[in-house]
Design a protein around this motif. Structure first.
Motif, PDB file in Angstrom:
ATOM      1  N   ASP B 240       0.839  -1.206   0.000  1.00  0.00           N
ATOM      2  CA  ASP B 240       0.000   0.000   0.000  1.00  0.00           C
ATOM      3  C   ASP B 240       0.874   1.257   0.000  1.00  0.00           C
ATOM      4  O   ASP B 240       0.538   2.257  -0.649  1.00  0.00           O
ATOM      5  N   ALA B 241       1.970   1.192   0.736  1.00  0.00           N
ATOM      6  CA  ALA B 241       2.867   2.353   0.802  1.00  0.00           C
ATOM      7  C   ALA B 241       3.443   2.669  -0.574  1.00  0.00           C
ATOM      8  O   ALA B 241       3.482   3.835  -0.993  1.00  0.00           O
ATOM      9  N   VAL B 242       3.867   1.637  -1.288  1.00  0.00           N
ATOM     10  CA  VAL B 242       4.413   1.850  -2.632  1.00  0.00           C
ATOM     11  C   VAL B 242       3.328   2.411  -3.557  1.00  0.00           C
ATOM     12  O   VAL B 242       3.572   3.343  -4.325  1.00  0.00           O
ATOM     13  N   MET B 243       2.101   1.858  -3.440  1.00  0.00           N
ATOM     14  CA  MET B 243       0.980   2.380  -4.247  1.00  0.00           C
ATOM     15  C   MET B 243       0.728   3.860  -3.957  1.00  0.00           C
ATOM     16  O   MET B 243       0.442   4.648  -4.859  1.00  0.00           O
ATOM     17  N   ALA B 244       0.835   4.210  -2.680  1.00  0.00           N
ATOM     18  CA  ALA B 244       0.514   5.579  -2.256  1.00  0.00           C
ATOM     19  C   ALA B 244       1.479   6.608  -2.846  1.00  0.00           C
ATOM     20  O   ALA B 244       1.158   7.799  -2.926  1.00  0.00           O
ATOM     21  N   LEU B 245       2.648   6.147  -3.265  1.00  0.00           N
ATOM     22  CA  LEU B 245       3.628   7.097  -3.822  1.00  0.00           C
ATOM     23  C   LEU B 245       3.093   7.803  -5.057  1.00  0.00           C
ATOM     24  O   LEU B 245       3.480   8.929  -5.360  1.00  0.00           O
ATOM     25  N   ALA B 246       2.169   7.135  -5.771  1.00  0.00           N
ATOM     26  CA  ALA B 246       1.598   7.748  -6.976  1.00  0.00           C
ATOM     27  C   ALA B 246       0.832   9.021  -6.629  1.00  0.00           C
ATOM     28  O   ALA B 246       0.745   9.933  -7.451  1.00  0.00           O
ATOM     29  N   THR B 247       0.289   9.095  -5.411  1.00  0.00           N
ATOM     30  CA  THR B 247      -0.389  10.329  -5.002  1.00  0.00           C
ATOM     31  C   THR B 247       0.552  11.280  -4.283  1.00  0.00           C
ATOM     32  O   THR B 247       0.366  12.495  -4.315  1.00  0.00           O
ATOM     33  N   ASP B 248       1.572  10.718  -3.606  1.00  0.00           N
ATOM     34  CA  ASP B 248       2.500  11.563  -2.839  1.00  0.00           C
ATOM     35  C   ASP B 248       3.455  12.347  -3.731  1.00  0.00           C
ATOM     36  O   ASP B 248       3.851  13.467  -3.409  1.00  0.00           O
ATOM     37  N   LEU B 249       3.876  11.719  -4.828  1.00  0.00           N
ATOM     38  CA  LEU B 249       4.962  12.291  -5.630  1.00  0.00           C
ATOM     39  C   LEU B 249       4.464  12.636  -7.022  1.00  0.00           C
ATOM     40  O   LEU B 249       3.670  11.890  -7.604  1.00  0.00           O
ATOM     41  N   ALA B 250       4.941  13.750  -7.542  1.00  0.00           N
ATOM     42  CA  ALA B 250       4.629  14.127  -8.921  1.00  0.00           C
ATOM     43  C   ALA B 250       5.893  14.686  -9.574  1.00  0.00           C
ATOM     44  O   ALA B 250       5.959  15.860  -9.931  1.00  0.00           O
ATOM     45  N   PRO B 251       6.913  13.833  -9.696  1.00  0.00           N
ATOM     46  CA  PRO B 251       8.183  14.350 -10.224  1.00  0.00           C
ATOM     47  C   PRO B 251       8.092  14.685 -11.708  1.00  0.00           C
ATOM     48  O   PRO B 251       7.401  13.996 -12.463  1.00  0.00           O
TER      49      PRO B 251
END
Lengths: 162, 282
Positions: B240-251
């Motif tokens: 879930d943490a890895v999935m959540a990166l799609a919302t956390d990060l927008a490089p």
């Protein structure tokens, strides 16, 4: 001291030197252009290639990322001084024997960088040697022979101590 | 290239440096270790009128452990921190990050304060400060103040430091038996700036992690907290943490990688760092 001209007194390879330098002059340009110590080379001028590596107060630094004006009172050692003292004669011989240089542009920086690691004693792994010289670019050798030369000197020095 | 002309002044004290910074003669820059600044001067990406050298000021360097905190003087060299038993024991995240910074000759000269004040978004130490929830002391014309890491990084190469401010101290919470840290970065060559990197800290709470802080670098204008991933990791799910990166990060993409690749790499690094976080401290 504040201005475009800076008066500095420092020791270079054991000799006391007093000069007036432009504030913006880098250490390596000062060594090469003012003192005609051309063993330290100017490559990338932004700290990446390692060709300008010298020692300031016993510590390895990039000659292009320090100003000559900052070296007032410092002890600077270049490849010329370190060679003359014989400190790295075995390393230089190993570089020659193993063809660890071709054009030689990186060699002064490479030798000083290798000596920093070797001076800590012991026989470092090839991986440690590679990491140590990772900030020194060589475009001729492919590094293999350089790692060989440094490793062989480490082994010889360690053997001599036993 | 060679730098554009500038005047050079060696500051005799902190007050002297601040007074020089306030000088009306146009732009002045502080010279700490110079391992980033000198390169930008040589490339003429920066052309200050005055360079103020901090290297002669006594008392700006050193590492001390007091009141549950590790205090690092701004002019402490990377090499000193790398060799410091106090850093290894009380600030293990810094010890993990140190070998990734440049090369030996760079670390001999570069300073911790300089790296944080410069705030390169791809640099290791700003992210470490953020991951640890540390703070910095700043001295300026109106006295001193302390700024928390979460409030320090404002924008690209922009921080809470004012034009006449000097960063003097970095303060990190000293590690306890419960402290867990992780560090991972991906760079094409050792010593290069990372394409993506991650500094992480947490507290062990039984079998779980609490107070997870994930600070990514190389993914934005500033070091970025991945807060949804932090919550997911505290809930115990690395997937879930890895999935959540799609919302956390927008490089944004750059010459090395597209934004999508960076998010993918961020997930790979999170799995590595999470593994370190769940390992017991030696």
């Amino acid at each position: 001291m504040s201005g475009h001209d800076c008066d500095i007194t420092l020791t270079v390879n054991g000799e006391r030197v007093t000069e007036r330098v432009d504030a913006r002059q880098t250490l390596v340009d000062f060594l090469r252009d003012d003192l005609i110590l051309t063993g330290s080379h100017v490559g990338c001028e932004h700290g990446v290639c390692g060709a300008c590596t010298v020692r300031v107060d016993g510590v390895l630094v990039r000659g292009c990322l320090m100003l000559a004006a900052q070296c007032d009172g410092a002890h600077v050692e270049t490849i010329e001084g370190v060679s003359d003292l014989g400190e790295i004669a075995d390393l230089q011989a190993a570089f020659e024997k193993r063809n660890a240089l071709q054009c030689g542009f990186c060699t002064p920086g490479m030798l000083l960088t290798a000596q920093e690691l070797l001076a800590r004693g012991g026989v470092p792994s090839r991986e440690t040697i590679r990491e140590q010289i990772s900030g020194n670019y060589c475009r001729c050798t492919g590094y293999q022979a350089i790692v060989d030369a440094i490793e062989s000197v480490a082994q010889t020095r360690a053997g001599a101590k036993r | 290239m060679k730098p554009a002309p500038f005047a050079y002044a060696k500051a005799k004290s902190l007050d002297h440096a601040i007074a020089l910074l306030a000088h009306p003669d146009g732009e002045a820059r502080l010279l700490a270790g110079g391992q980033s600044l000198m390169a930008t001067l040589n490339m003429r990406l920066s052309a200050p009128k005055l360079l103020i050298d901090l290297n002669g000021i006594a008392g700006l360097a050193g590492i001390a452990v007091k009141n549950g905190a590790v205090e690092i003087g701004a002019m402490t060299r990377h090499a000193e921190a790398e060799r410091s038993p106090d850093i290894a024991r009380h600030a293990p995240l810094i010890a993990l990050a140190m070998p990734h910074i440049g090369h030996s000759a760079i670390r001999n000269r570069g300073t911790l304060g300089g790296s944080i004040a410069f705030a390169d978004p791809a640099a290791e130490l700003p992210a470490c400060l953020l991951a640890l929830g540390g703070e910095v002391d700043i001295a300026g014309p109106n006295g001193t103040r302390t700024v928390k890491a979460d409030d320090f990084f404002k924008g690209l190469f922009e921080t809470a430091l004012g034009a006449a401010d000097v960063l003097t101290t970095i303060r990190l919470p000293a590690a306890t038996n419960d402290t867990r840290v992780g560090f991972a970065e991906y760079a094409r060559r050792h010593g290069d700036y990372a394409m993506v990197g991650l500094a992480a800290s947490a507290r062990a709470a039984g079998q779980r992690l609490a107070g997870v802080r994930l600070a990514y670098f190389g993914v934005g204008n500033v070091p970025v907290r991945a807060k949804a991933a932090e919550a997911a990791l505290a809930d115990g799910s690395i997937d879930d943490a890895v999935m959540a990166l799609a919302t956390d990060l927008a490089p944004s993409g750059d010459v090395q990688a597209t934004g999508a690749t960076k998010v993918h790499l961020a997930g790979v690094l999170l799995r590595r760092a999470a593994k370190q976080l769940t390992e017991t401290r030696p």
